[in-house]
Motif scaffolding. Structure first.
Motif, PDB file in Angstrom:
ATOM      1  N   THR A 228      22.757  18.603  -0.752  1.00 38.70           N
ATOM      2  CA  THR A 228      23.830  18.709   0.231  1.00 38.70           C
ATOM      3  C   THR A 228      23.965  17.512   1.169  1.00 38.70           C
ATOM      4  O   THR A 228      25.006  16.853   1.202  1.00 38.70           O
ATOM      5  CB  THR A 228      23.615  19.979   1.070  1.00 38.70           C
ATOM      6  N   THR A 229      22.921  17.249   1.924  1.00 41.70           N
ATOM      7  CA  THR A 229      23.044  16.197   2.935  1.00 41.70           C
ATOM      8  C   THR A 229      23.337  14.845   2.289  1.00 41.70           C
ATOM      9  O   THR A 229      24.118  14.035   2.799  1.00 41.70           O
ATOM     10  CB  THR A 229      21.758  16.122   3.784  1.00 41.70           C
TER      11      THR A 229
ATOM     12  N   ALA B 294      17.754  20.738  -1.758  1.00 43.98           N
ATOM     13  CA  ALA B 294      17.885  19.288  -1.617  1.00 43.98           C
ATOM     14  C   ALA B 294      16.572  18.610  -1.263  1.00 43.98           C
ATOM     15  O   ALA B 294      16.329  17.478  -1.650  1.00 43.98           O
ATOM     16  CB  ALA B 294      18.934  18.960  -0.561  1.00 43.98           C
ATOM     17  N   GLY B 295      15.745  19.296  -0.492  1.00 42.92           N
ATOM     18  CA  GLY B 295      14.468  18.703  -0.112  1.00 42.92           C
ATOM     19  C   GLY B 295      14.572  17.664   0.988  1.00 42.92           C
ATOM     20  O   GLY B 295      13.826  16.678   1.006  1.00 42.92           O
TER      21      GLY B 295
ATOM     22  N   CYS C 160      12.756  20.594   4.656  1.00 36.88           N
ATOM     23  CA  CYS C 160      13.653  21.743   4.746  1.00 36.88           C
ATOM     24  C   CYS C 160      13.570  22.572   3.458  1.00 36.88           C
ATOM     25  O   CYS C 160      13.189  22.081   2.407  1.00 36.88           O
ATOM     26  CB  CYS C 160      15.075  21.222   4.938  1.00 36.88           C
TER      27      CYS C 160
ATOM     28  N   LEU D 256      20.872  16.074   8.922  1.00 40.84           N
ATOM     29  CA  LEU D 256      20.746  17.399   8.314  1.00 40.84           C
ATOM     30  C   LEU D 256      22.092  18.083   8.257  1.00 40.84           C
ATOM     31  O   LEU D 256      22.954  17.871   9.116  1.00 40.84           O
ATOM     32  CB  LEU D 256      19.798  18.288   9.131  1.00 40.84           C
ATOM     33  N   CYS D 257      22.247  18.926   7.265  1.00 43.11           N
ATOM     34  CA  CYS D 257      23.440  19.764   7.163  1.00 43.11           C
ATOM     35  C   CYS D 257      23.271  20.953   8.117  1.00 43.11           C
ATOM     36  O   CYS D 257      22.217  21.143   8.693  1.00 43.11           O
ATOM     37  CB  CYS D 257      23.612  20.210   5.714  1.00 43.11           C
TER      38      CYS D 257
ATOM     39  N   LYS E 150      22.798  24.071   7.628  1.00 43.78           N
ATOM     40  CA  LYS E 150      21.748  25.027   7.256  1.00 43.78           C
ATOM     41  C   LYS E 150      20.374  24.506   7.653  1.00 43.78           C
ATOM     42  O   LYS E 150      19.511  25.256   8.078  1.00 43.78           O
ATOM     43  CB  LYS E 150      21.777  25.291   5.746  1.00 43.78           C
ATOM     44  N   GLY E 151      20.211  23.208   7.504  1.00 47.83           N
ATOM     45  CA  GLY E 151      18.941  22.605   7.891  1.00 47.83           C
ATOM     46  C   GLY E 151      18.732  22.699   9.391  1.00 47.83           C
ATOM     47  O   GLY E 151      17.627  22.946   9.873  1.00 47.83           O
TER      48      GLY E 151
ATOM     49  N   CYS F 277      18.047  24.809   1.188  1.00 45.21           N
ATOM     50  CA  CYS F 277      18.692  24.630  -0.106  1.00 45.21           C
ATOM     51  C   CYS F 277      17.730  23.796  -0.931  1.00 45.21           C
ATOM     52  O   CYS F 277      16.681  23.408  -0.436  1.00 45.21           O
ATOM     53  CB  CYS F 277      20.071  23.979   0.051  1.00 45.21           C
TER      54      CYS F 277
HETATM   55  S1  SF4 Z   1      20.927  19.787   2.615  1.00 47.13           S
HETATM   56 FE1  SF4 Z   1      20.765  21.081   4.421  1.00 47.13          FE
HETATM   57  S2  SF4 Z   1      19.757  22.945   3.722  1.00 47.13           S
HETATM   58 FE2  SF4 Z   1      19.546  21.456   2.119  1.00 47.13          FE
HETATM   59  S3  SF4 Z   1      17.563  20.600   2.462  1.00 47.13           S
HETATM   60 FE3  SF4 Z   1      19.044  19.269   3.530  1.00 47.13          FE
HETATM   61  S4  SF4 Z   1      19.263  20.068   5.609  1.00 47.13           S
HETATM   62 FE4  SF4 Z   1      18.175  21.598   4.366  1.00 47.13          FE
END
Ligand code: SF4
Ligand code: SF4
Ligand code: SF4
Lengths: 869, 236
Positions: A254-255, A59-60, A54, A88-89, A91-92, A57
């Protein structure tokens, strides 16, 4: 009579036919035929699942994309990726709307006038322009019969302009006049841009972290000796005291953090306690066990008050402090000079009564939380932007960070940990010709690391002031010894995201050549002369080294899950191609056929280490690099768990090898700058002159502390902008989970998600949270339009103001108005442009001068009803 | 007998709404746009709710996602004049989109607001139509129940991702949160906090069976007697 829809269609009643037509969308014609039997079908000819990473963001997270007949139809998490374990969050989840955004830039664009100048051979004149007005309407597709021809032409225009700048022999001119601003540089991309800058000859790769969260790495550097974000062993902590870090909304990765919230709550012997110190009742605060409302910019004082209670009551980990810290007790240096220890500073300066007055937090709360924190171990004290991106941000973060040393958390299970890097192979440094060497030796355009911004690695938000020769927030007019002639932007949008962003309107006019790599028509790209659009993250090769978090190294591989939809190119490839067009040593510095080849060269190191696992497969069992790469591309991730705790030399890379309450690095840095200043007067300088210069530097930085306290965790009063009598309220900004990285305004599905903490609010409008009593006092009702006016003035000297929807919120401090970042775009596609408001319009350009970081919360405001509804 | 259900642990839930977004992508839920959202006509099979209590500084905010409860006694089913909505043999409440006449009685009957009406022909924009999920699920009588885009004028709602479940059954993939790699609904699949469990409430070895008997377990509007197959676990 029972009427079925089938009957309705037969009778031609209702909107039946039209309704059925919608079934044709996406190739569902088969549905129009009556089916003989039930069950599942997808009608797919081909279906695959492709692992990637992803990029919504930093986070990877590992992803697996379901691809059906060449269309990507769903993104899910990669179960073997340790950062997100298959999850996944939001956004992902929505990355496909980035890929399939109809407003993507589909090929290179050029300003018509630039194209003409290029053709007529009058580029020098184009580049000599004092000012240039640009509108997106001036942009034309780069001419060319085929996509390759268009790209060749575009690259030749870019190279011709950059060559002219690079080779200019006029005094003060040269490659250093190129500013390369960058944002989300994941994996090797940041280093690749560094390489381009080194080969080209500019010291001016200016990343955006000074408007992001640079305060934290600086605090880690001062106290632990390394400048990076910190990992935390959330899963094993029993107490989290979090200052202004939006754990569940905007903090990274994030996640990983979202999962950690779950693991801190359930499925463990003790439910961890979470205490959130925050200026507003955020989602994070709501999900915590306790919310401590605090006055903006005073987090450091609260941390010190807590330290006071812990020290006073002898609740600190004396053995740990003795063994692993430096500067706690009074001490004598090798020259025989006496120094006051942090313990005595805290006991003298930060009694709870005093701290309560500064922060607005009741004395009982300070005392209770201090005791809980010290006696519930392992415990973590953490802080992010809310505490660190303030005028006193670096010191706030240092003070918060120091609490971990008091309770013996650093390096231990359940505490803050230092992230280990993956064993990548190095590649030979860039080759530099005379131009490159001379350009690279010029002072940086952004005054990083100087007496003006001693700890800064970049001063992103200062660039417009440096261009225009306007005073910085310290009242200092800093003019670089050369003019910025070219601005390149990769994954960053300064015209939108800098506080007081209107400063850019004039500043960008003064730059003769602007080029971006954006796949979207963002505000900066709308002012570009040349656009070399990147492919989206779902169409290109690009690695990702995880954001500091788990401690052990993890890398992921991004790859094209579908063929690029348009004539866009991976910016990694484009930098190589641009270097080839520039020729000479610049070309020599980029000997790879494409970015993928470069990545492979770097990743030889991982294969050679023989360590860790690719997905779930032990690397040691893979015989060749080709075998490794193939497995890596299929599995999408390599990792090397577990994390080795209590590696003290790694945890504390300071001169003392300990956590430094007294920061010798900070001392060394400031002392060095003072010496250099003194030497300008007398060389070698007497120590009294150095002291005098140090005092002047501190004065210039607006710091109140003197003596040992400068190098110890202490509190600097925040510097608000605006007279309290005229602007009685504070304005704070925040980010929503669905848009945490501020780039989601062009994604309709994320826009449609309603904020988790407010009912009946849509994401098409910008709202501001205001306490009901405060609103009442100004005659503002819930849902009314409201003006927010700040002391920032426009060109005509009027106060800047924006009109937002007022949301009366019991979670707002009576003295503070809070509004989210995200909207208020003047470009950025059909779903973003012209909707809502951008807080940056009214935010003062204010810094933590020590760190050269943007402060996002010192602006005072006033509000008034705006009428309408 | 199988009885699919969910358990949502609100203590773990982070209010991130990944579940909400994943559901919409998986199930081809159209974008409503500004006006629709304002009129509360936007479609969220899994919708997020919040409620704030108290006064500054003593405030509490309760936030939770609300899928369809797949009630054991679903008030929405008997009111349908054309049998377009029904309780299937695996305990799901489904809508036959090509049978629904759009009378919206079921929407009135549902105490959870879990049903949504297609006021307009769904639009997916020039580009976004490309990511539509091509899966099709028909029930035993051949009616469409799974995630093909719905026409204007019909009611739609959460199906517990019937397409994912039916496909797994056909392919023999394990189902339920208790299995590593087990197929689950899209919301449970993505939940970063591992707050949502999906599985068979009849199977004593399933996560949902165990969790639904946890002392923190409760159901929404339990006194109505609808007997939801979606359980929540309370905070704290
Ligand atoms: S936290 Fe969300 S946006 Fe960030 S890399 Fe993971 S899934 Fe993607
Ligand atoms: S995805 Fe999980 S954590 Fe996020 S809102 Fe849904 S249930 Fe809560
Ligand atoms: S929640 Fe509403 S729609 Fe779902 S089964 Fe119960 S009554 Fe029917």
């Amino acid at each position: 009579m029972k009427l079925t829809r089938r009957d309705a269609i037969k009778l031609g009643v209702a909107a039946g036919a039209a309704a059925y037509a919608t079934y044709r969308l996406g190739g569902f014609e088969s549905l129009l035929r009556p089916a003989a039997s039930g069950g599942y079908s997808s009608g797919a000819l081909t279906e695959s699942r492709v692992a990637s990473v992803c990029l919504q963001c930093p986070a990877g997270c590992g992803i697996v994309v379901r691809v059906v007949d060449g269309r990507a139809v769903k993104i899910e998490g990669n179960p073997t990726h340790p950062i997100n374990l298959g999850r996944l969050c939001p956004k992902g989840q929505i990355g496909l709307q980035i890929l399939y955004d109809p407003d993507r830039i589909k090929q290179p664009y050029v300003r018509e006038e630039l194209w003409q100048a290029f053709q007529e051979g009058s580029l020098s004149a184009y580049l000599a322009a004092e000012t240039r007005d640009r509108t997106p309407e001036d942009l034309i597709p780069v001419p060319g019969a085929t996509a390759d021809e268009q790209w060749d032409n575009a690259l030749e225009v870019a190279a011709a302009a950059l060559r002219l700048i690079r080779e200019s022999s006029a005094p003060g001119e040269g490659p250093h006049q190129l500013l390369f601003m960058s944002g989300r540089n994941r994996g090797q991309m940041g280093g690749f841009i560094d390489r381009f800058c080194a080969a080209y000859g500019t010291p001016n790769h200016i990343g955006h972290s000074s408007i992001c969260a640079d305060g934290s790495p600086m605090a880690h550097w001062a106290t632990q000796g390394w400048k990076a974000y910190s990992g935390y062993d959330w899963d094993n902590t029993n107490y989290l005291l979090c200052f202004g870090g939006a754990f569940l909304e905007a903090w990274r990765p994030t996640t990983r953090l979202l999962r950690a919230h779950g693991t801190m709550r359930q499925g463990r012997p003790v439910r961890a306690k979470i205490v959130q110190v925050d200026v507003r009742f955020s989602v994070t605060a709501a999900k915590a066990d306790e919310w401590i409302p605090i006055k903006p910019g005073t987090d450091g004082a609260l941390a010190l008050g807590i330290a006071h209670v812990i020290i006073q009551a002898n609740l600190y980990d004396a053995a740990y402090v003795q063994e692993h810290t430096f500067g706690f007790e009074d001490w004598t240096d090798p020259n025989g000079a006496q120094h006051v220890g942090w313990k005595n500073v805290v006991l003298q300066d930060y009694a709870p009564e005093l701290v309560s007055g500064i922060t607005g937090v009741p004395v009982e709360t300070i005392e209770r939380v201090a005791r809980e924190f010290a006696t519930t171990r392992p415990a973590i004290a953490a802080g992010e932007r809310g505490a660190s991106m303030q005028t006193n941000g670096v010191y706030n973060r240092i003070a918060i960070h120091a609490l971990n040393a008091l309770v013996g958390s650093f390096g231990r299970v359940g505490g803050p940990i230092r992230q280990r890097e993956p064993p990548l192979a190095s590649v030979p440094a860039a080759t530099q010709d005379e131009n490159a060497i001379a350009g690279g030796a010029q002072p940086a355009f952004d005054f990083r690391g100087t007496i003006y911004y001693p700890l800064a690695g970049k001063v992103y938000q200062g660039v417009p002031d440096f261009i225009l020769g306007k005073p910085d927030p310290g009242g200092r007019i800093l003019v670089p010894p050369y003019r910025a002639k070219a601005l390149l932007c990769y994954y960053t949008n300064p015209l939108y995201s800098t506080p007081d962003n209107a400063r850019w309107e004039e500043a960008i006019r003064r730059i003769p050549f602007v080029m971006t790599f954006s796949p979207f028509m963002d505000e900066t790209t709308a002012h570009a002369d040349l656009i070399l659009p990147d492919s989206t993250y779902l169409e290109r090769w690009h690695d990702d080294v995880i954001y500091p978090s788990l401690g052990f190294p993890v890398v992921g591989l991004r790859q094209p899950v579908v063929d690029p939809l348009y004539a866009t190119r991976n910016t990694g490839d484009v930098l190589i191609q641009l270097a080839q067009h520039l020729g000479g040593t610049v070309a020599q510095s980029f000997p790879w056929a494409d970015f993928l080849e470069f990545l492979k060269a770097r990743y030889q190191g991982i294969f050679a280490s023989g360590r860790g696992r690719v997905g779930d497969i032990p690397l040691s069992g893979i015989a060749s690099f080709e075998g490794f790469w193939e497995t890596f591309a299929r599995e999408g991730v390599w990792s090397d768990p577990p994390y080795a705790f209590e590696d003290w030399a790694f945890t504390f890379a300071t001169p003392s090898g300990r956590f430094e309450f007294y920061s010798q690095l900070l001392h060394e840095k400031l002392e060095h700058l003072a010496e250099e200043e003194a030497k300008k007067i007398q060389d070698p300088p007497p120590s009294s002159l150095v002291d005098q210069k140090l005092d002047q530097i501190l004065e210039g930085l607006g710091l109140t502390a003197r003596g040992d306290r400068v190098f110890l965790p202490h509190f600097e009063p925040p510097q608000y902008v605006g007279e309290e009598t005229v602007f009685p309220l504070h304005l704070v900004t925040y980010k929503l989970m669905v848009h945490a990285e501020g780039r989601g305004a062009n994604v309709p599905l994320l826009r449609e998600v309603m904020p988790s903490h407010l009912r009946g609010m849509t994401n098409w409008d910008t709202w501001a949270e205001i306490h009901p009593e405060t609103a009442r006092a100004y005659g503002i009702q819930d849902g009314d339009l409201m003006w927010i006016e700040s002391p920032v003035k426009d060109d005509r000297g009027s106060l800047r103001r924006i009109r937002v929807r007022a949301r009366l919120y019991e979670g707002a401090r009576p003295d503070t108005v809070a509004m989210p970042f995200e909207l208020g775009h003047t470009a950025y596609g059909r779903w973003a442009k012209g909707m809502g408001q951008n807080p940056n319009r009214i935010l003062a350009n204010q810094y933590d001068l020590l760190g050269g970081l943007a402060a996002f919360s010192p602006t005072r405001i006033r509000v008034s009803p705006a009428g309408g509804g | 007998m199988v009885r699919w259900g969910l358990v949502i642990d609100l203590d773990k839930c982070t209010a991130c709404q990944a579940c909400v977004v994943a559901c919409r992508v998986e199930n081809n839920v159209p974008i409503g746009g500004e006006e629709e959202v304002r009129k509360e006509r936007a479609i969220f099979w899994n919708q997020f709710f919040s409620e704030i209590h108290g006064e500054y500084p003593n405030v509490r905010l309760h936030m939770f996602p609300r899928p369809c409860m797949h009630c054991e006694d679903p008030p929405c089913v008997p009111v349908c004049p054309v049998d377009a909505t029904y309780k299937d043999k695996d305990g799901r409440v489904l809508v036959r989109y090509d049978k629904c006449i759009g009378c919206r009685y079921c929407m009135v009957a549902c105490p959870y607001g879990a049903r949504y009406f297609n006021w307009f022909t769904p639009e997916y924009g020039e580009g976004h139509g490309n990511h539509l999920n091509p899966d099709v699920v028909r029930d035993g009588e051949g009616w469409i129940v799974g995630p093909s885009p719905r026409p204007r004028g019909v009611v739609e709602k959460c199906t517990l991702c019937v397409q994912r479940i039916e496909r797994a059954k056909e392919e023999g993939t394990p189902l339920g949160s208790e299995h590593e790699g087990g197929v689950v609904s899209a919301c449970a699949q993505t939940c970063p906090a591992f707050a949502i469990s999906f599985g068979d409430l009849e199977d004593p070895s399933s996560d949902v069976y165990r969790l639904s008997k946890d002392k923190r377990a409760f159901r929404l509007l339990e006194d109505l007697g609808t007997r939801p197959q979606v359980y929540y676990l309370s905070e704290g």
